[in-house]
Design a protein around this motif. Sequence first.
Motif, mmCIF file in Angstrom:
data_model
loop_
_atom_site.group_PDB
_atom_site.id
_atom_site.type_symbol
_atom_site.label_atom_id
_atom_site.label_comp_id
_atom_site.label_asym_id
_atom_site.label_seq_id
_atom_site.Cartn_x
_atom_site.Cartn_y
_atom_site.Cartn_z
ATOM 1 N N ILE A 152 0.870 -1.172 0.000
ATOM 2 C CA ILE A 152 0.000 0.000 0.000
ATOM 3 C C ILE A 152 0.909 1.226 0.000
ATOM 4 C CG2 ILE A 152 -0.192 0.005 2.528
ATOM 5 C CD1 ILE A 152 -2.855 1.206 -0.012
ATOM 6 N N GLY A 153 0.492 2.257 -0.689
ATOM 7 C CA GLY A 153 1.360 3.435 -0.725
ATOM 8 C C GLY A 153 0.716 4.593 -1.454
ATOM 9 N N MET A 154 1.538 5.543 -1.850
ATOM 10 C CA MET A 154 1.045 6.759 -2.474
ATOM 11 C C MET A 154 2.069 7.298 -3.461
ATOM 12 S SD MET A 154 1.676 9.616 0.541
ATOM 13 C CE MET A 154 1.592 11.033 -0.580
ATOM 14 N N ILE A 155 1.570 8.142 -4.347
ATOM 15 C CA ILE A 155 2.430 8.834 -5.299
ATOM 16 C C ILE A 155 2.869 10.155 -4.672
ATOM 17 C CG2 ILE A 155 2.589 9.804 -7.612
ATOM 18 C CD1 ILE A 155 2.070 6.783 -7.557
ATOM 19 N N GLY A 156 4.132 10.505 -4.865
ATOM 20 C CA GLY A 156 4.662 11.777 -4.387
ATOM 21 C C GLY A 156 5.945 12.090 -5.126
ATOM 22 N N PHE A 157 6.561 13.193 -4.765
ATOM 23 C CA PHE A 157 7.804 13.591 -5.427
ATOM 24 C C PHE A 157 9.022 13.029 -4.688
ATOM 25 C CE2 PHE A 157 5.208 16.936 -7.421
ATOM 26 C CZ PHE A 157 5.643 16.802 -8.727
ATOM 27 N N TRP A 158 9.863 12.327 -5.427
ATOM 28 C CA TRP A 158 11.151 11.849 -4.940
ATOM 29 C C TRP A 158 12.206 12.805 -5.492
ATOM 30 C CZ3 TRP A 158 11.162 7.969 -1.436
ATOM 31 C CH2 TRP A 158 9.965 7.252 -1.299
ATOM 32 N N TYR A 159 13.038 13.361 -4.597
ATOM 33 C CA TYR A 159 13.936 14.430 -5.057
ATOM 34 C C TYR A 159 15.357 14.253 -4.544
ATOM 35 C CZ TYR A 159 13.816 16.804 -0.456
ATOM 36 O OH TYR A 159 13.958 17.125 0.875
ATOM 37 N N ASN A 160 16.266 14.915 -5.240
ATOM 38 C CA ASN A 160 17.694 14.876 -4.927
ATOM 39 C C ASN A 160 18.035 16.090 -4.070
ATOM 40 O OD1 ASN A 160 20.570 15.232 -5.097
ATOM 41 N ND2 ASN A 160 20.589 13.879 -6.886
ATOM 42 N N LYS A 161 18.320 15.868 -2.803
ATOM 43 C CA LYS A 161 18.599 16.960 -1.875
ATOM 44 C C LYS A 161 19.814 17.786 -2.303
ATOM 45 C CE LYS A 161 16.841 14.254 2.051
ATOM 46 N NZ LYS A 161 17.225 13.585 3.325
ATOM 47 N N ALA A 162 20.834 17.113 -2.818
ATOM 48 C CA ALA A 162 22.054 17.813 -3.231
ATOM 49 C C ALA A 162 21.781 18.745 -4.406
ATOM 50 C CB ALA A 162 23.142 16.798 -3.588
ATOM 51 N N LEU A 163 20.979 18.300 -5.369
ATOM 52 C CA LEU A 163 20.661 19.145 -6.525
ATOM 53 C C LEU A 163 19.759 20.302 -6.112
ATOM 54 C CD1 LEU A 163 20.104 16.531 -9.403
ATOM 55 C CD2 LEU A 163 22.119 17.948 -8.937
ATOM 56 N N PHE A 164 18.862 20.079 -5.154
ATOM 57 C CA PHE A 164 18.051 21.175 -4.625
ATOM 58 C C PHE A 164 18.949 22.238 -3.992
ATOM 59 C CE2 PHE A 164 13.275 20.418 -3.994
ATOM 60 C CZ PHE A 164 13.162 19.724 -5.192
ATOM 61 N N GLU A 165 19.900 21.783 -3.199
ATOM 62 C CA GLU A 165 20.822 22.716 -2.533
ATOM 63 C C GLU A 165 21.653 23.475 -3.562
ATOM 64 O OE1 GLU A 165 24.428 22.660 0.819
ATOM 65 O OE2 GLU A 165 23.240 20.841 0.419
ATOM 66 N N GLN A 166 22.104 22.762 -4.572
ATOM 67 C CA GLN A 166 22.904 23.376 -5.639
ATOM 68 C C GLN A 166 22.147 24.504 -6.340
ATOM 69 O OE1 GLN A 166 24.610 20.519 -8.444
ATOM 70 N NE2 GLN A 166 24.335 21.974 -10.114
ATOM 71 N N ALA A 167 20.822 24.314 -6.478
ATOM 72 C CA ALA A 167 19.998 25.300 -7.167
ATOM 73 C C ALA A 167 19.427 26.363 -6.230
ATOM 74 C CB ALA A 167 18.853 24.588 -7.886
ATOM 75 N N GLY A 168 19.721 26.250 -4.957
ATOM 76 C CA GLY A 168 19.218 27.224 -4.003
ATOM 77 C C GLY A 168 17.767 27.022 -3.617
ATOM 78 N N VAL A 169 17.278 25.804 -3.785
ATOM 79 C CA VAL A 169 15.914 25.472 -3.334
ATOM 80 C C VAL A 169 16.048 24.965 -1.906
ATOM 81 C CG1 VAL A 169 13.843 24.107 -3.752
ATOM 82 C CG2 VAL A 169 15.244 24.875 -5.687
ATOM 83 N N SER A 170 15.680 25.796 -0.961
ATOM 84 C CA SER A 170 15.975 25.520 0.448
ATOM 85 C C SER A 170 15.123 24.426 1.070
ATOM 86 C CB SER A 170 15.827 26.799 1.271
ATOM 87 O OG SER A 170 14.513 27.323 1.143
ATOM 88 N N ALA A 171 13.903 24.230 0.540
ATOM 89 C CA ALA A 171 12.999 23.225 1.121
ATOM 90 C C ALA A 171 12.016 22.763 0.052
ATOM 91 C CB ALA A 171 12.250 23.819 2.309
ATOM 92 N N PRO A 172 11.493 21.568 0.190
ATOM 93 C CA PRO A 172 10.491 21.083 -0.765
ATOM 94 C C PRO A 172 9.294 22.025 -0.803
ATOM 95 C CG PRO A 172 11.268 19.273 0.591
ATOM 96 C CD PRO A 172 11.822 20.527 1.195
ATOM 97 N N PRO A 173 8.791 22.359 -1.984
ATOM 98 C CA PRO A 173 7.659 23.289 -2.087
ATOM 99 C C PRO A 173 6.359 22.665 -1.577
ATOM 100 C CG PRO A 173 8.207 22.378 -4.242
ATOM 101 C CD PRO A 173 9.282 21.929 -3.302
#
Length: 430
Positions: A152-173
């Motif tokens: 059982i589960g759900m769909i959501g966004f799986w993301y790369n924390k390092a690439l977020f940091e590299q782009a200056g995205v401080s937290a998941p939207p």
Amino acid sequence: MGDPALSRRGFLAASAAAGLGMTALSGCGGDSDGGSSGTTTIEWWNISTTQPTKNVWAGLAKKFEAENPKVKIKIVQLENDAYKAKMTALTASGKLPDIFHTWGGGVLRQQVDAGLVEDLTDRTKPWADGLLPVAKQPYLLDEKVYGIPFDIGMIGFWYNKALFEQAGVSAPPTTWSGFLDAVRKLKAAGVTPLALAGKEAWTGMYYWAYLAMRTAGVDALRKADEDKDFTGAGFVQAGQHLKDLVALKPFQKGFLGAAYSSPTGQAASVGNAKAAMELMGQWAPVVEADAGKGLGDDLGFFPFPAVEGGKGTITEVFGGGGGHALRKGAPQEAVDFLKFFASQATDLQLVKKTGVLPVVPAVESAVTDPNTQAVQKQLKAATGFQLYLDQAYAPAVGQEVNDSVAALIAGSKSPEQVAESVTKAAKEEQ
């Protein structure tokens, strides 16, 4: 869900459209007999084609055979889309495998209405009553049990924390506008924001489905199915929001021809840090590591953002799990295998080795992966739940959702045309 004869005709038309002749469908169901050797052969169709799941499931079949010397498990494993196409054709032929993968919902309903699926209510009650209620829900039709869950589960966004940091995205939207801003920041930093398997239409459907949930609300999806009308403003707005995302060109190069789990596909793009995000189910980390290298501690998870002004909320969840159903008249040995697969010992092995979420309550404490725990937390806090649209709705309707959304992403359909096409398919299904 209507006249069983109509359902069968619908499946037959779909299989003909898919180019699947009945001559290709043999050895499916009905092979289970005592024979001169006294061995019963059970044919088990599933979609566990990636590692380590593929080997784990094969090992479980061998274990069951060792415990039941007079039973042979014949495994047939197919990729998601190939499986759906084959099962559509098999349903039209009136002959299903002994044990087969199911997501429940409208597809299972049509197979049941066609008289092809075993009612498991009484045959599994002594042990199935102890499984998680939310996991069993998709397989309950008219208060009867037609499938046993293993995930059982759900769909959501799986993301790369390092690439977020590299782009200056401080937290998941947490909002759609914030999500689009994050996409812009990732692009500006030279990072591909999203990976998508455009070759497999179901992957794009997830975006439209979630956006429809966020704009119109989860109840609107159910009502639209009942009313055979998807032309409401919320559904058109969902398509427009998706069109806005596509306009940012967020996907990897060549995404329209990319598969999901191939070495150059969606999962590998994220698993090899070539893209920052994918919208996918709880199985994503395992497939990312199989198709690519995997992200380890850099991998994170966040729920689909809320849409400002929409009727839905971020706590309404889109997803489902996996289950097994049996063909009508399947032997007792097939029921015994379902019991074995739903046991605490097997569920513990599945959780530890393949990363699924448990369906046996006693196994919940075995979940130690932070991302799996995050998915579990979101599920437990959910205020609404919607099954995958290509399974919740009748097959022809679900397929039209997939195809029309794929056309929107490719630029050949407008948001209004998507809503109209799905409505047309729904009305023709009546």
